[in-house]
Design a protein around this motif. Structure first.
Motif, short mmCIF file in Angstrom:
data_model
loop_
_atom_site.label_atom_id
_atom_site.label_comp_id
_atom_site.label_asym_id
_atom_site.label_seq_id
_atom_site.Cartn_x
_atom_site.Cartn_y
_atom_site.Cartn_z
N LEU A 111 51.29 34.33 29.49
CA LEU A 111 49.88 34.20 29.17
C LEU A 111 49.08 35.03 30.16
CD1 LEU A 111 48.15 32.14 31.24
CD2 LEU A 111 49.52 30.46 30.10
N ASN A 112 47.87 35.37 29.76
CA ASN A 112 46.99 36.17 30.61
C ASN A 112 45.73 35.39 30.92
OD1 ASN A 112 48.74 38.45 30.43
ND2 ASN A 112 47.93 38.82 28.40
N MET A 113 45.27 35.52 32.13
CA MET A 113 44.03 34.87 32.53
C MET A 113 42.85 35.70 32.02
SD MET A 113 44.53 32.98 36.01
CE MET A 113 45.87 31.84 36.21
N PRO A 114 41.79 35.02 31.58
CA PRO A 114 40.62 35.74 31.07
C PRO A 114 39.73 36.26 32.20
CG PRO A 114 40.26 33.38 30.91
CD PRO A 114 41.65 33.58 31.43
N ILE A 115 40.05 37.43 32.70
CA ILE A 115 39.28 38.05 33.79
C ILE A 115 38.06 38.73 33.17
CG2 ILE A 115 39.32 39.71 35.68
CD1 ILE A 115 42.39 39.34 35.77
N VAL A 116 36.89 38.35 33.66
CA VAL A 116 35.65 38.89 33.10
C VAL A 116 34.96 39.89 34.02
CG1 VAL A 116 35.20 36.95 31.56
CG2 VAL A 116 34.32 36.87 33.90
N ASP A 117 35.44 40.01 35.24
CA ASP A 117 34.85 40.97 36.18
C ASP A 117 35.66 42.25 36.13
OD1 ASP A 117 33.95 42.48 38.29
OD2 ASP A 117 34.06 40.87 39.76
N GLU A 118 35.07 43.31 35.58
CA GLU A 118 35.77 44.58 35.44
C GLU A 118 36.15 45.17 36.80
OE1 GLU A 118 37.94 47.20 33.64
OE2 GLU A 118 36.93 45.59 32.56
N HIS A 119 35.35 44.91 37.83
CA HIS A 119 35.68 45.38 39.18
C HIS A 119 36.99 44.73 39.65
CE1 HIS A 119 35.17 46.92 43.21
NE2 HIS A 119 35.26 45.69 43.70
N THR A 132 53.73 50.00 39.36
CA THR A 132 55.18 49.95 39.13
C THR A 132 55.54 49.25 37.83
OG1 THR A 132 55.57 49.92 41.51
CG2 THR A 132 57.38 49.17 40.11
N PHE A 133 54.97 48.05 37.61
CA PHE A 133 55.38 47.22 36.48
C PHE A 133 54.47 47.34 35.27
CE2 PHE A 133 57.39 45.04 40.06
CZ PHE A 133 58.68 44.90 39.57
N GLY A 134 53.25 47.81 35.47
CA GLY A 134 52.28 47.84 34.38
C GLY A 134 51.50 46.54 34.34
N TRP A 135 50.32 46.61 33.77
CA TRP A 135 49.41 45.47 33.70
C TRP A 135 49.62 44.74 32.37
CZ3 TRP A 135 46.85 42.72 36.99
CH2 TRP A 135 45.76 41.94 36.60
N LEU A 136 49.63 43.42 32.41
CA LEU A 136 49.81 42.56 31.23
C LEU A 136 51.18 42.73 30.59
CD1 LEU A 136 46.28 42.81 29.54
CD2 LEU A 136 47.04 41.28 31.37
N THR A 137 52.17 42.99 31.42
CA THR A 137 53.54 43.13 30.96
C THR A 137 54.13 41.74 30.70
OG1 THR A 137 53.77 45.10 32.32
CG2 THR A 137 55.81 44.06 31.60
N PRO A 138 54.79 41.54 29.57
CA PRO A 138 55.43 40.23 29.34
C PRO A 138 56.56 39.99 30.34
CG PRO A 138 55.40 41.55 27.33
CD PRO A 138 54.95 42.44 28.45
N SER A 139 56.87 38.73 30.55
CA SER A 139 57.91 38.35 31.48
C SER A 139 59.28 38.86 31.03
CB SER A 139 57.96 36.81 31.58
OG SER A 139 58.87 36.41 32.56
N ASN A 140 60.07 39.34 31.98
CA ASN A 140 61.43 39.77 31.69
C ASN A 140 62.34 38.54 31.73
OD1 ASN A 140 64.02 40.75 31.62
ND2 ASN A 140 63.76 42.23 33.28
#
Length: 174
Positions: A111-119, A132-140
């Motif tokens: 799951l992803n947390m709803p981050i609302v601050d673009e900074h 290295t891993f990428g953002w919002l990558t599903p769990s291995n």
């Protein structure tokens, strides 16, 4: 603007999904910031990571118990969640949806947390792990070290510290 351990937490949470490390980095921050209180924002976020760690290991009882605690704590801290760049209503909704998965003994899903601050998102994207891993990558789910981290880690320092405290405690009673 945001504590580094919190950014590290978000990066571990959304890149390699190392929930054990999420717990570690935020617990250290909490112990410095507000160790006397167990119903603070940081503890709620720690418990989210612990719940997901348990869920991924199919420990539904532990996952449910800690997710309920996390939701209870975080639901009482909407303003603080917003101050750390999260959308509180969406977060609680996401966590409740995930709790229902756990209660139905359904397999783990990232799951992803709803981050609302673009900074904040930009700070996370700039982190080396995100590179290295990428953002919002599903769990291995094939990574045994990630899934069973608490069993596979080197506990030498922890055991030594506990033995030291035990010796000190015994010495003070003598």
């Amino acid at each position: 603007m945001y504590p580094k351990p919190y950014i590290d937490y978000l990066v571990y949470f959304h890149t390699n999904r190392d929930y054990f490390e999420c717990h570690e980095v935020l617990e250290e921050h909490w112990k410095v910031a507000d160790p006397r209180h167990r119903n603070v924002l940081w503890v709620g976020l720690i418990q989210v990571a612990v719940s997901l760690y348990h869920h991924r290991r199919s420990n539904y009882v532990g996952a449910e118990r800690t997710m309920k605690k996390a939701i209870s704590i975080l639901d009482a801290h909407h303003q603080e969640l917003f101050q750390i760049g999260l959308q509180p209503i969406d977060l609680i909704s996401i966590l409740n949806k995930h709790l229902r998965l756990i209660q139905a003994s359904k397999p783990y899903q990232s799951l992803n947390m709803p981050i609302v601050d673009e900074h904040l998102v930009q700070q996370c994207h700039a982190h080396p792990l995100a590179q290295t891993f990428g953002w919002l990558t599903p769990s291995n789910l094939q990574d045994e070290h990630l899934i069973h981290r608490h069993k596979l880690r080197d506990r030498t320092a922890i055991i030594a510290e506990r033995a030291k405290k035990l010796r000190k405690s015994r010495a003070s009673r003598s």
